[in-house]
Enzyme design. Structure first.
Site, PDB file in Angstrom:
ATOM      1  N   GLY A 289       0.749  -0.499  -0.068  1.00  0.00           N
ATOM      2  CA  GLY A 289      -0.031  -0.188  -0.500  1.00  0.00           C
ATOM      3  C   GLY A 289       0.521   1.475   0.180  1.00  0.00           C
TER       4      GLY A 289
ATOM      5  CG  ASN B 293      -4.057   3.697  11.150  1.00  0.00           C
ATOM      6  OD1 ASN B 293      -4.734   5.174  10.004  1.00  0.00           O
ATOM      7  ND2 ASN B 293      -2.940   4.094  11.122  1.00  0.00           N
TER       8      ASN B 293
ATOM      9  CD  GLN C 267      -6.733   0.082   8.401  1.00  0.00           C
ATOM     10  OE1 GLN C 267      -7.272  -0.502   8.969  1.00  0.00           O
ATOM     11  NE2 GLN C 267      -6.032   0.191   8.598  1.00  0.00           N
TER      12      GLN C 267
ATOM     13  CB  SER D 220      -2.231  -3.283   1.504  1.00  0.00           C
ATOM     14  OG  SER D 220      -1.577  -4.340   1.759  1.00  0.00           O
ATOM     15  CB  ALA D 221      -3.504  -8.403  -0.575  1.00  0.00           C
ATOM     16  CG  HIS D 222      -1.011  -6.349   5.112  1.00  0.00           C
ATOM     17  ND1 HIS D 222      -0.414  -5.733   6.279  1.00  0.00           N
ATOM     18  CD2 HIS D 222      -0.174  -5.299   4.081  1.00  0.00           C
ATOM     19  CE1 HIS D 222      -0.201  -5.606   6.649  1.00  0.00           C
ATOM     20  NE2 HIS D 222       0.277  -4.717   5.725  1.00  0.00           N
TER      21      HIS D 222
ATOM     22  CB  THR E  85       9.809 -10.524 -12.288  1.00  0.00           C
ATOM     23  OG1 THR E  85      11.200 -10.909 -13.131  1.00  0.00           O
ATOM     24  CG2 THR E  85       8.705 -11.853 -12.665  1.00  0.00           C
TER      25      THR E  85
ATOM     26  CB  CYS F  80       5.423   5.667  26.714  1.00  0.00           C
ATOM     27  SG  CYS F  80       6.014   6.936  27.474  1.00  0.00           S
TER      28      CYS F  80
END
Lengths: 398, 128
Positions: free
Chosen positions: A71, A151, A190, A210-212, A248, A336
């Site tokens: 992404g 997100n 998202q 994005s695939a993940h 590729t 933090c």
């Protein structure tokens, strides 16, 4: 008790059905899709089929999809690709102040190159102001990029309304013979596969995915680029991806992406309903059972799987570590947890008091989250907050 | 470099089992650093007799390393004379806690400052 993963917005596990679809493309159908032999043809067909599948699901043409490695790459390609292709002075960009760093930093990069950038602020609920967007448009604005959903705190932006504003501006430019192009980009990382996404209807010119984030593999993303828009590639080399992205092709990854999106669409309606119920159950119980806790971000216009909550008197990262010990995994935008020692730019944009922004945690639910897990999580959360409030020097009347 | 510190048993031990936790009635000295804006607040209470730290209590609002830093500091100074405690620096706290991500080092500096403030508070009262 097993591990409880409440960080699905960071990444998702690959669905077994997706794994199965990818399996043949590692060692069996492994050839280079550019090779002329029959083995190459098989790879080429898998690539074309996957592209077609994804295009059908998203209601776009297959030629309009450029596969990338992430992404972030898709966002970079959109920003840098468009700006390299436009040879006009004083180009202007509008983005929201709550964009993911994968949009924020390409915009800052271009700003460093001399382009002008407007960062639109958001309401306390995390939604952009359409009037402010209208007023920020300049005759030289070439790119408006507003994320579909945030997100960190899940605010879903009004893309249809933004698209309408862009459309009017485009018409105005036609009349005024202004030759600056104007493009509407959205980072849909998202939301793709999680919420209905109507690129055509909303007038979106480019979007990133994005695939993940949708139970597919890591290392595969896509950029939708509406027909006719010129970009300069980031990667020069072979003529892959319609000469827009040399490399590729990652055939197993792309096959997995297509399968993941297919599954996400087939289960979308029921999953939205299920996740919303679980999320609301989580939020209601936290607010009821933990005094001085609050929900950050929008009340309704929110990702179905997102709960961003603050626990006054408790520092976010400390609470994350407490839950981590119980094998409950979530994320934080607290100071933090960052080298800068400032809360995340998203929490800052919401104008939250420091004691709230420093104590925020994001819980993001997913395909394998169930009520039993949430109940166990709530039990551990209540204990952890109690313990850390005993340790805390920041006393609030609990 | 990794941002993870779950494998540091010392930090984890002091975070989950803080020593000398709490407040103190009528302390001889009190030190406070930080504010809600920066996300860390440390309170240190001292009971001092004959220039020896007889008792120490602390409370910390902050991350795991901030809590662990204050906790281990209380162990390091309990029973020590005030001049001995002057030698306790953030460096010594870091040595005691072991390896931590670079961006967490400021937590040990805060702990040192909280203690120094408490001692200053005590010495100021004495001089008056």
């Amino acid at each position: 008790m097993k591990k409880i993963y409440l960080d699905y917005s960071a990444t998702t596990p690959v669905d077994q059905r997706v794994m199965k679809s990818m399996q043949p493309y590692f060692s069996k159908i492994f050839a280079n899709a550019s090779s002329l032999h029959s083995a190459g043809k098989l790879a080429q067909e898998a690539l074309a089929d996957s592209r077609q599948k994804i295009a059908n699901l998203l209601g776009v043409s297959p030629e309009e999809i450029i596969f990338t490695a992430s992404g972030s790459e898709a966002n970079n390609l959109a920003f840098k690709g468009i700006f390299s292709a436009i040879d006009l002075p004083k180009k202007h960009i509008i983005i929201s102040s709550i964009e993911h760093s994968a949009v924020l930093n390409p915009a800052r990069f271009l700003e460093g190159q001399g382009e002008q950038v407007n960062y639109l602020d958001v309401s306390q609920e995390g939604i952009i102001d359409l009037e402010k967007l209208k007023n920020s448009l300049k005759p030289q604005t070439v790119l408006v990029s507003i994320m579909h959903a945030n997100n960190e705190m899940g605010a879903v932006q009004p893309l249809a309304e933004i698209g309408e504003i862009i459309k009017q501006e485009k018409e105005k430019r036609k009349k005024e013979k202004n030759n600056y192009p104007l493009y509407f980009h959205t980072d849909a990382v998202q939301t793709l596969g999680h919420l209905p996404f109507l690129a055509q209807k909303w007038g979106v010119d480019l979007f990133s995915g994005s695939a993940h984030k949708l139970y597919g593999p890591k290392g595969v993303g896509l950029l939708y680029l509406k027909k006719g828009i010129k970009i300069i590639p980031l990667l020069h080399g072979g003529s892959h991806e319609n000469e827009k992205r040399a490399s590729t092709e990652n055939i197993p990854g792309i096959v997995g992406f297509a399968r993941a999106l297919e599954l996400a669409y087939s289960e979308m309606d029921s999953e939205i309903k299920r996740l919303k119920e679980l999320r609301d159950y989580l939020i209601e119980n936290v607010l009821k059972k933990i005094e001085n806790s609050c929900l950050n971000g929008p009340k309704t216009q929110r990702l179905p799987n997102n709960a961003n909550l603050s626990f006054a008197g408790v520092e976010g990262e400390a609470l994350l570590m407490y839950l981590d010990r119980q094998q409950i995994y979530c994320s934080t935008g607290s100071a933090c947890s960052s080298a800068s020692l400032a809360p995340s730019h998203v929490l800052t944009a919401l104008n939250l008091p420091p004691k709230i922004s420093h104590s925020s945690l994001r819980f993001s639910l997913g395909r394998w989250t169930n009520k039993k897990e949430i109940d166990y999580f709530l039990e551990k959360l209540i204990l952890a907050v109690k313990k850390l409030r005993e340790i805390s020097a920041l006393k609030i009347n609990y | 470099m990794s941002n993870h510190f779950q494998d540091n048993d010392k930090i984890m031990d002091h975070f989950f089992n803080p020593r000398n936790l709490g407040t103190m009635k009528n302390p001889d000295a009190f030190g406070q650093v930080g504010n809600p804006r920066c996300g860390d607040i440390m309170h240190i209470y001292l009971k001092i007799d004959n220039d020896v730290i007889k008792d120490i209590k602390f409370q910390t609002y902050g991350c795991a390393v901030a809590i662990a830093s204050t906790s281990i500091l209380t162990e390091m100074v309990k029973g020590k004379t005030l001049s001995e405690t002057q030698k306790i620096s953030s460096q010594r706290i870091r040595e005691a806690l072991g390896e931590m991500p670079a961006y967490k080092q400021h937590c040990t500096v805060l702990a040192e400052q909280a203690l120094k403030k408490a001692i200053k508070d005590y010495q100021k009262d004495k001089n008056v």
